[in-house]
Enzyme design. Structure first.
Site, short mmCIF file in Angstrom:
data_model
loop_
_atom_site.label_atom_id
_atom_site.label_comp_id
_atom_site.label_asym_id
_atom_site.label_seq_id
_atom_site.Cartn_x
_atom_site.Cartn_y
_atom_site.Cartn_z
N SER A 1 0.85 -1.19 0.00
CA SER A 1 0.00 0.00 0.00
C SER A 1 0.88 1.24 0.00
O SER A 1 2.00 1.22 0.54
CB SER A 1 -0.91 0.03 1.24
OG SER A 1 -1.59 1.27 1.35
N TYR B 1 -1.43 -0.38 10.55
CA TYR B 1 -1.57 -0.59 9.11
C TYR B 1 -0.34 -0.06 8.36
O TYR B 1 0.21 -0.75 7.50
CB TYR B 1 -2.83 0.09 8.60
CG TYR B 1 -3.12 -0.20 7.14
CD1 TYR B 1 -3.52 -1.48 6.75
CD2 TYR B 1 -3.00 0.78 6.17
CE1 TYR B 1 -3.78 -1.76 5.42
CE2 TYR B 1 -3.26 0.50 4.84
CZ TYR B 1 -3.65 -0.78 4.47
OH TYR B 1 -3.90 -1.07 3.15
#
Length: 280
Positions: free
Chosen positions: A161, A174
């Protein structure tokens, strides 16, 4: 953490004769929704044989029925359960042969605050799924992939990501997991190069999936999942070592990486945050 789910036995929708020529094979985790489901539809449309893994057996069965003409096996499992993945890999390879592409797509996201002790459970879970789960996905397939001699390209693909490029407030777990995934995949790329297997790092920006649906902030360059999968599949086929999809987010990420900390902190210190809670 191991999954309470049993070690899976693959379930196959109605077998059809493989198309003429050498069939290509792909194994996808997190296949029951979002980007993983979009990957499954993309490769099924191209006539690939599919291994579809996710925690939700009902969603996997529904997807396999939808794909119809594709030859697919479904594996209800949690990617933190390495024994379940090893069982799935053995079943898939015995049924179809070693995959040409393995996509470690399974991932979870939730807001976390380090000062909140109850968030440590979520923190651990995010790291286990997003980092350990990626390695556990690749590990049982690599020996068989190295032994393939059909002349077709071989890829292991990790979905990271742009959140792994710079940290965001309230997203400690995350961002840390995706930064770790990027570094892991770079190491893997070097490790596998002599074997001819290419490790592909894909850093999505914003993709319209259930994971992003809860985000309480603007999402520039948001892509439909089907379009994102199409673009990513093109990078996978090319064997691109590292790519950001969409490319505009890659430009943004590079600019953010160049910002001095003082400027970056001023811009993003008060950014809206993903809701906290236990990840799904």
């Amino acid at each position: 953490m191991t999954s309470p789910l049993p070690v899976p036995v693959g379930k196959q929708n109605a077998p059809r004769q493989s198309p003429p020529g050498l069939p290509r094979r792909v194994f996808i985790t997190g296949a029951s929704s979002g980007l993983g489901q979009a990957f499954a539809r993309h490769y099924a449309a191209a006539g690939w044989q599919l291994g579809l893994a996710a925690r939700r057996a009902d969603r996997l069965d529904e997807l396999a029925r939808e794909l119809g003409g594709a030859l697919a096996a479904t594996y209800p499992l949690d990617v933190t359960d390495s024994a379940a993945l090893a069982s799935a890999a053995a079943d898939f390879c015995a049924r179809f042969g070693a995959p040409h592409v393995v996509i470690a797509n399974a991932g979870i996201s939730v807001g976390t605050l380090t000062e909140e002790s109850e968030d440590l459970v979520a923190f651990r879970r995010v790291l286990e799924v997003n980092v350990f789960g990626m390695a556990a996905t690749f590990a049982p397939f690599l020996p068989a992939m190295k032994a393939l001699r059909d002349g077709l390209p071989r890829r292991v693909v990790g979905i990271a990501s742009v959140a792994g490029i710079r940290g965001l407030p309230g997203a400690e777990a995350y961002c840390a997991s995706k930064a770790a995934a990027i570094a892991y995949l770079e190491s893997l790329r070097l490790e596998l190069a002599p074997s001819g297997i290419r490790a592909v790092t894909i850093c999505p920006g914003y993709v319209d999936t259930p994971m992003t649906a809860v985000n309480p902030y603007p999402m520039p360059f948001l892509l439909p999942a089907a379009e994102a999968a199409r673009r990513m599949a093109r990078a996978i086929d090319a064997g691109t070592g590292y790519t950001v999809v969409p490319w505009q987010m890659g430009v943004v990420a590079k600019l953010l990486r160049l910002l001095p900390n003082a400027v970056y902190d001023r811009l993003f210190g008060r950014a809206k945050r993903k809701p906290r809670g236990l990840p799904l």
